[in-house]
Scaffold this active site. Structure first.
Site, PDB file in Angstrom:
ATOM      1  N   THR A   1      -8.050 -31.878  29.667  1.00  0.00           N
ATOM      2  CA  THR A   1      -8.970 -31.768  28.636  1.00  0.00           C
ATOM      3  C   THR A   1      -9.292 -30.032  28.448  1.00  0.00           C
ATOM      4  O   THR A   1      -8.935 -29.326  29.693  1.00  0.00           O
ATOM      5  CB  THR A   1     -10.242 -32.587  29.041  1.00  0.00           C
ATOM      6  OG1 THR A   1     -10.255 -33.582  27.587  1.00  0.00           O
ATOM      7  CG2 THR A   1     -11.115 -31.866  27.748  1.00  0.00           C
TER       8      THR A   1
ATOM      9  N   ARG B   1      -8.231 -44.715  19.180  1.00  0.00           N
ATOM     10  CA  ARG B   1      -9.433 -44.364  20.387  1.00  0.00           C
ATOM     11  C   ARG B   1     -10.222 -42.727  19.790  1.00  0.00           C
ATOM     12  O   ARG B   1      -8.670 -41.839  20.233  1.00  0.00           O
ATOM     13  CB  ARG B   1      -8.385 -44.657  21.967  1.00  0.00           C
ATOM     14  CG  ARG B   1      -9.455 -44.654  22.919  1.00  0.00           C
ATOM     15  CD  ARG B   1      -9.023 -43.187  23.712  1.00  0.00           C
ATOM     16  NE  ARG B   1     -10.065 -43.132  24.624  1.00  0.00           N
ATOM     17  CZ  ARG B   1     -10.597 -42.039  25.228  1.00  0.00           C
ATOM     18  NH1 ARG B   1      -9.886 -40.525  25.344  1.00  0.00           N
ATOM     19  NH2 ARG B   1     -11.082 -41.303  26.572  1.00  0.00           N
TER      20      ARG B   1
ATOM     21  N   THR C   1     -14.984 -32.862  31.306  1.00  0.00           N
ATOM     22  CA  THR C   1     -13.646 -33.659  31.187  1.00  0.00           C
ATOM     23  C   THR C   1     -13.703 -34.262  32.196  1.00  0.00           C
ATOM     24  O   THR C   1     -14.454 -34.503  33.034  1.00  0.00           O
ATOM     25  CB  THR C   1     -12.128 -32.451  31.676  1.00  0.00           C
ATOM     26  OG1 THR C   1     -11.690 -32.753  31.665  1.00  0.00           O
ATOM     27  CG2 THR C   1     -12.862 -31.944  32.874  1.00  0.00           C
ATOM     28  N   GLY C   2     -12.948 -35.505  31.828  1.00  0.00           N
ATOM     29  CA  GLY C   2     -12.645 -37.079  32.822  1.00  0.00           C
ATOM     30  C   GLY C   2     -12.477 -37.954  31.162  1.00  0.00           C
ATOM     31  O   GLY C   2     -12.252 -37.927  30.544  1.00  0.00           O
TER      32      GLY C   2
END
Ligand code: ASP
Length: 359
Positions: A227, A255, A278-279
């Site tokens: 991201t 999604r 982010t993750g």
């Protein structure tokens, strides 16, 4: 002043003078004037008034698996994005403009999972999410499941400023984009060989798990997600956050991750901080990461660093990996992550661009 200061070895932290970087790119050196005459170890009062932090995704980023060329490309991308945001902040522009500009640069760079470099869904399509938030007014704009928007972050900004809504998705968001002169592109634009191979690898790994193929596959979270994001403080003391992503490789069409969810992947509030995460999006949504950092500062009086780390620990307890970037009104910065690396960069107090990748 050294143009490049290389600590330990090539792979270590590299500090770039913004002026030197601009000179190398054939531009006039914007940061030179700001840091002129200042000894390296003394904060520059001009720079103290604004700040910029970026990330390009967190994950399993191993030094041993990175080629020098690849590392150079990532660093160059982050430096270009820093330059885009820094130039705006330096001349008194807004943190909203700076974060949008920095994120656009990363969206145009195929190395990062956003815009051009977006990962593929299980159906072989690209679906992008993005959000932007203004810490001064708490106005926010978010977009999800976009298939044809070249720069999703600019559509998020448009949603914030012109739609009367906070969040729009899919066809409706793209129609709104078309009506307002935002650039649309064919899905082909988002094809990159590397992302396609990551999808094939993950699909093959799934098959092997179900016993229809005999091979073992090592899937890193580099293959799975990524991201980009930016947070900034401008000279007027206003904070902003912006995040953009292609989501996770092999995700089901439809999604939506944490990035466009205000309070999960993106949040900004002048009374506390600006955050971009982010993750593993599912975990970051459940832990309401970005707003939690702000809430811990507001209600518990925690420092930015404490709050950021404590929320990331909460994500880890749930089983999630990733990182976040955050900045507050005093220009404190936090960049914690619980993976082996996070592409990240910021402008330090001397006006230098700092770009780091590994732990
Ligand atoms: N958070 C993003 C998502 O879940 C992916 C990432 O940041 O790696 O969509």
């Amino acid at each position: 002043m050294n143009l490049f200061r290389i600590r330990n070895c090539f792979f270590a932290t590299v500090l770039f003078s913004a002026g030197a970087l601009a000179a190398a790119q054939g531009q006039s050196g914007p940061a030179k004037a700001v840091s002129k005459g200042k000894p390296d170890d003394q904060p520059n009062m001009e720079i103290e008034k604004f700040g910029l932090v970026l990330h390009g995704g967190a994950g399993t980023i191993e030094r041993s698996k990175m080629t020098p060329e690849r590392e150079r490309d990532y660093r160059a991308g982050l430096e270009r994005a820093l330059m885009a945001g820094y130039e705006i902040l330096k001349r008194g522009g807004s943190s909203l403009d700076a974060t949008e500009a920095a994120v656009r640069v990363l969206e145009d760079d195929p190395h990062f999972n956003a815009g051009k470099g977006a990962v593929f869904t299980s159906a072989g399509t690209n679906e992008m999410d993005a959000a932007i938030m203004d810490g001064k007014t708490l106005a926010a704009g978010a977009v999800a499941s976009l298939k044809h928007i070249k720069n999703p972050i600019s559509l998020a900004r448009l949603v914030m400023e012109k739609s009367g809504h906070v969040m729009m998705d899919g066809d409706g968001a793209e129609t709104f984009a078309r009506e307002n002169g935002i650039e649309l592109v064919d899905q082909k634009y988002f094809y990159t060989q590397e992302r396609w191979e990551a999808l094939e690898k993950i699909k093959a790994a799934e098959k092997s798990r179900t016993g229809t193929a005999g091979k073992a596959f090592i899937i890193t979270d580099q293959d799975r997600h990524g991201t980009v994001g930016a947070v900034a403080l401008d000279r007027n003391g206003n904070l902003a956050a912006a995040t953009s992503t292609g989501g996770t490789t092999n995700k089901r069409p439809g999604r939506v991750g944490d990035s466009p969810v205000i309070g999960a992947g993106t949040y900004a509030n002048n009374s506390t901080c600006a955050v971009s995460a982010t993750g593993d999006g599912e975990y970051f949504i459940r832990a309401t990461v970005a707003h939690d950092v702000s809430a811990l500062m507001e209600y518990r009086g925690m420092s930015l660093k404490e709050a950021a780390q404590s929320v990331l620990d909460k994500v880890a307890k749930l089983g999630g990996t990733g990182g976040l970037i955050a900045i507050d009104r005093q220009r404190n910065m936090a960049l914690p992550f619980n993976t082996s690396g996070m592409y990240r960069g910021y402008v330090d107090l001397n006006g230098k661009f700092v770009v780091e990748i590994y732990k």
